[in-house]
Motif scaffolding. Structure first.
Motif, PDB file in Angstrom:
ATOM      1  N   TYR A 172       4.878   8.032 -10.335  1.00 47.90           N
ATOM      2  CA  TYR A 172       5.508   7.633 -11.452  1.00 47.90           C
ATOM      3  C   TYR A 172       7.061   7.533 -11.326  1.00 47.90           C
ATOM      4  CZ  TYR A 172       1.676   5.963 -14.440  1.00 47.90           C
ATOM      5  OH  TYR A 172       0.638   5.332 -14.656  1.00 47.90           O
ATOM      6  N   GLY A 173       7.502   8.778 -10.527  1.00 50.21           N
ATOM      7  CA  GLY A 173       9.062   8.989 -10.309  1.00 50.21           C
ATOM      8  C   GLY A 173       9.232   7.908  -9.296  1.00 50.21           C
ATOM      9  N   ALA A 174       8.700   7.270  -8.388  1.00 46.13           N
ATOM     10  CA  ALA A 174       8.952   6.244  -7.884  1.00 46.13           C
ATOM     11  C   ALA A 174       9.035   5.011  -8.493  1.00 46.13           C
ATOM     12  CB  ALA A 174       7.777   5.946  -6.614  1.00 46.13           C
ATOM     13  N   VAL A 175       8.268   4.705  -9.579  1.00 50.99           N
ATOM     14  CA  VAL A 175       8.359   3.631 -10.392  1.00 50.99           C
ATOM     15  C   VAL A 175       9.896   3.672 -10.896  1.00 50.99           C
ATOM     16  CG1 VAL A 175       7.862   2.332 -12.497  1.00 50.99           C
ATOM     17  CG2 VAL A 175       6.029   3.502 -10.910  1.00 50.99           C
ATOM     18  N   ALA A 176      10.180   4.804 -11.443  1.00 48.91           N
ATOM     19  CA  ALA A 176      11.657   5.034 -12.218  1.00 48.91           C
ATOM     20  C   ALA A 176      12.659   4.864 -11.293  1.00 48.91           C
ATOM     21  CB  ALA A 176      11.863   6.368 -12.373  1.00 48.91           C
ATOM     22  N   ALA A 177      12.475   5.088  -9.759  1.00 47.79           N
ATOM     23  CA  ALA A 177      13.611   4.931  -8.768  1.00 47.79           C
ATOM     24  C   ALA A 177      13.535   3.372  -8.627  1.00 47.79           C
ATOM     25  CB  ALA A 177      12.989   5.533  -7.287  1.00 47.79           C
TER      26      ALA A 177
ATOM     27  N   PHE B 238      10.645   5.945   0.525  1.00 52.36           N
ATOM     28  CA  PHE B 238      11.532   6.521  -0.631  1.00 52.36           C
ATOM     29  C   PHE B 238      12.624   7.244  -0.085  1.00 52.36           C
ATOM     30  CE2 PHE B 238       8.252   4.308  -3.225  1.00 52.36           C
ATOM     31  CZ  PHE B 238       9.209   3.895  -4.238  1.00 52.36           C
ATOM     32  N   SER B 239      12.183   8.135   1.119  1.00 48.06           N
ATOM     33  CA  SER B 239      13.087   9.255   1.391  1.00 48.06           C
ATOM     34  C   SER B 239      14.624   8.758   1.743  1.00 48.06           C
ATOM     35  CB  SER B 239      12.602   9.553   2.858  1.00 48.06           C
ATOM     36  OG  SER B 239      11.240  10.273   2.793  1.00 48.06           O
ATOM     37  N   LYS B 240      14.955   7.788   2.280  1.00 53.45           N
ATOM     38  CA  LYS B 240      16.394   7.660   2.712  1.00 53.45           C
ATOM     39  C   LYS B 240      17.188   6.895   1.688  1.00 53.45           C
ATOM     40  CE  LYS B 240      14.736   9.285   6.557  1.00 53.45           C
ATOM     41  NZ  LYS B 240      14.812  10.538   7.238  1.00 53.45           N
ATOM     42  N   ASN B 241      16.444   5.710   1.248  1.00 49.68           N
ATOM     43  CA  ASN B 241      17.457   4.890   0.301  1.00 49.68           C
ATOM     44  C   ASN B 241      17.577   5.536  -1.123  1.00 49.68           C
ATOM     45  OD1 ASN B 241      17.394   2.947   2.220  1.00 49.68           O
ATOM     46  ND2 ASN B 241      15.583   2.110   1.629  1.00 49.68           N
ATOM     47  N   TRP B 242      16.710   6.246  -1.383  1.00 50.55           N
ATOM     48  CA  TRP B 242      16.695   7.152  -2.770  1.00 50.55           C
ATOM     49  C   TRP B 242      16.863   8.436  -2.855  1.00 50.55           C
ATOM     50  CZ3 TRP B 242      13.485   2.736  -1.763  1.00 50.55           C
ATOM     51  CH2 TRP B 242      13.772   1.701  -2.610  1.00 50.55           C
TER      52      TRP B 242
ATOM     53  N   PHE C 253       0.863  -1.228   0.160  1.00 49.15           N
ATOM     54  CA  PHE C 253      -0.022  -0.116  -0.035  1.00 49.15           C
ATOM     55  C   PHE C 253       0.945   1.231   0.209  1.00 49.15           C
ATOM     56  CE2 PHE C 253      -1.841  -3.495   2.600  1.00 49.15           C
ATOM     57  CZ  PHE C 253      -2.701  -3.895   1.595  1.00 49.15           C
ATOM     58  N   ILE C 254       0.696   2.199  -1.049  1.00 44.74           N
ATOM     59  CA  ILE C 254       1.493   3.429  -1.083  1.00 44.74           C
ATOM     60  C   ILE C 254       0.897   4.378  -0.147  1.00 44.74           C
ATOM     61  CG2 ILE C 254       2.604   5.015  -2.737  1.00 44.74           C
ATOM     62  CD1 ILE C 254       3.440   1.842  -3.216  1.00 44.74           C
ATOM     63  N   THR C 255       1.634   5.142   0.583  1.00 40.34           N
ATOM     64  CA  THR C 255       1.460   6.235   1.406  1.00 40.34           C
ATOM     65  C   THR C 255       1.947   7.483   1.184  1.00 40.34           C
ATOM     66  OG1 THR C 255       3.084   5.467   2.899  1.00 40.34           O
ATOM     67  CG2 THR C 255       0.998   4.340   3.248  1.00 40.34           C
ATOM     68  N   ALA C 256       1.623   8.539   1.745  1.00 38.06           N
ATOM     69  CA  ALA C 256       2.215  10.047   1.571  1.00 38.06           C
ATOM     70  C   ALA C 256       3.285  10.030   2.670  1.00 38.06           C
ATOM     71  CB  ALA C 256       1.189  10.721   1.760  1.00 38.06           C
ATOM     72  N   SER C 257       4.453   9.225   2.410  1.00 35.60           N
ATOM     73  CA  SER C 257       5.552   9.143   3.297  1.00 35.60           C
ATOM     74  C   SER C 257       5.396   7.946   4.259  1.00 35.60           C
ATOM     75  CB  SER C 257       5.770  10.456   4.127  1.00 35.60           C
ATOM     76  OG  SER C 257       4.795  10.223   5.251  1.00 35.60           O
ATOM     77  N   GLY C 258       6.887   7.809   4.800  1.00 34.62           N
ATOM     78  CA  GLY C 258       6.781   6.720   5.796  1.00 34.62           C
ATOM     79  C   GLY C 258       6.473   7.297   7.200  1.00 34.62           C
ATOM     80  N   MET C 259       6.272   8.635   7.250  1.00 31.95           N
ATOM     81  CA  MET C 259       5.604   9.017   8.675  1.00 31.95           C
ATOM     82  C   MET C 259       4.055   8.635   8.392  1.00 31.95           C
ATOM     83  SD  MET C 259       5.663  10.934  11.352  1.00 31.95           S
ATOM     84  CE  MET C 259       4.344  10.104  12.320  1.00 31.95           C
TER      85      MET C 259
END
Ligand SMILES: Cc1ncc(COP(=O)(O)O)c(C=O)c1O
Length: 393
Positions: free
Chosen positions: A283-288, A242-246, A101-107
């Motif tokens: 879509y940016g996250a898909v590219a990551a 995605f914050s830290k690793n990418w 499930f994709i969320t608006a941040s890890g927080m």
């Protein structure tokens, strides 16, 4: 004329637990020092490199192509599929898109998970010190925190597993573990994860695993994960970002891995909190995910160099005590004779023009330490060390 209310009257009519929320102890120091000319900021959890342009280009292309509408609450299918492939590869076991499930941040992944699990008065066992926002998110919901502080010995940071097990029982609603840990760099060994999973099965509590730093490791490809020791349909939720690793802290995109049985629950929670993550960002996250390991390797290399500089320089300062972090990108250091980390952080701003975070913000076990983020350029770190040396030697 309508009566106007004073600020204290307005605040006084909020929910008491919300009006009483403490400021983040990190933000307090940031606000104190952020305007200082030339200050070197090592207080928040991000590096100084921008997101690689290939990732940004994919988001911009999606935006230009008209991806500007409401979207899937669980995340767009291409991202959930790319994530399933990525996670299955990292963890060497199949992780289906139905679990993601994709969320608006890890927080937000943390917040939604706690919303799903915690009623006022529910007991949550938490390994500390830990990122202050986790404590605050629990506070907002009225969760009762049972902290199990780790300790620093000559062999680094560790948790006394017997103490952790003793803190868990029939009243435990959830155990929250952040590994690799912010701020200490501790990594929970796989055997301890297995033992904790057994306890969770025995008592029927949930494990919430915050694994946002799981690729920022120095001796292995990734840190042990609860995804590798528990099955899809157990009481386990893993949050990530995605914050830290990418190097994507400003994007605010994260995810949850949980049982497919929770799909409708996360769908509802996302609907009623934010109604989804902007499609073009996804879509940016898909590219990551699809560009391979280039970004993660680059972030990791920056952190490895930063860790070497910081450990070597701080290790040579007479008053400093620290363990070499196993994961994440922070040094958590104690300074001889300094017991009030908040006042020391303010003094470092005033006298060294360097910004660190006070350990007191990180809950039980954090006081007496300072957190320094080393995910940035060697020149910046070396300059910060030069400035701090007179105060810490
Ligand atoms: C332990 C931990 N969990 C979760 C997060 C949340 O990351 P984000 O909200 O940027 O995705 C952070 C950020 O600092 C963190 O340190």
């Amino acid at each position: 004329m309508r009566p106007s209310l004073r600020p204290d009257e307005l605040l006084g009519s909020l929910r008491p637990s919300i009006a009483a929320l403490p400021d983040s102890g990190i933000v307090e120091v940031v606000q104190y020092g952020m305007e200082r000319p030339g200050l070197i900021p090592l207080w928040v959890g991000e590096g100084d490199a921008t997101t690689p342009s290939s990732i940004g280009d994919a988001a911009v292309a999606a935006l230009r192509a008209g991806q500007t509408f409401y979207t899937y609450q669980r995340g767009i299918p291409p991202l959930r599929q790319a994530m399933a492939r990525y996670l299955s590869g990292v963890h060497d076991r199949e992780i289906a898109p139905e679990r993601i499930f994709i969320t608006a941040s890890g927080m937000q992944a943390i917040t939604l998970t706690l919303q799903a699990l915690i009623d006022p008065g529910d007991e949550v066992v938490l390994v500390t010190p830990v990122w202050p926002n986790i404590l605050a998110a629990l506070n907002i919901l009225g969760g009762v925190v049972r902290a199990v502080p780790m300790t620093l010995t000559d062999r680094g940071w560790s948790v006394d597993f017997d103490r952790l097990a003793d803190a868990c029982g029939p009243k435990t609603r959830a155990v929250f573990v952040n590994s690799p840990n912010n701020p200490t760099g501790w990594i929970m060994p796989r055997e301890e994860m297995e033992a904790l999973a057994d306890l969770a099965r025995h008592h029927g509590f949930w494990i919430i695993a915050d694994e946002v730093y799981n690729r920022i490791t120095y001796d292995t490809d990734h840190a042990p994960s609860f995804l590798e020791v528990m099955e899809a349909d157990e009481r386990i939720v893993v949050v990530n970002s995605f914050s830290k690793n990418w190097a994507m802290t400003g994007w605010r995109v994260g995810w949850v891995v949980a049982s497919p049985a929770l799909g409708q629950v996360y769908e509802n929670l996302i609907q009623y909190n934010t109604s989804g993550v902007a499609t073009f960002l996804q879509y940016g996250a898909v590219a990551a995910l699809e560009e391979g390991l280039g970004t993660i390797d680059a972030v990791r290399e920056t952190c490895r160099i930063g860790r070497d500089i910081v450990c070597q320089r701080l290790g040579a300062m007479r008053k400093v005590r620290l363990a070499r972090p196993q994961g994440a990108f922070y040094a958590f250091l104690a300074v001889d004779g300094e017991t009030d980390s908040r006042s020391l952080a303010f003094r470092l701003v005033d006298e060294a023009n360097v910004g660190l975070a006070p350990g007191s913000a990180f809950g039980p076990g954090g006081e007496g330490f300072l957190r320094l983020c080393f995910a940035c350029s060697p020149a910046r770190l070396s300059e910060a060390m030069d400035r701090m040396e007179p105060m810490l030697s």
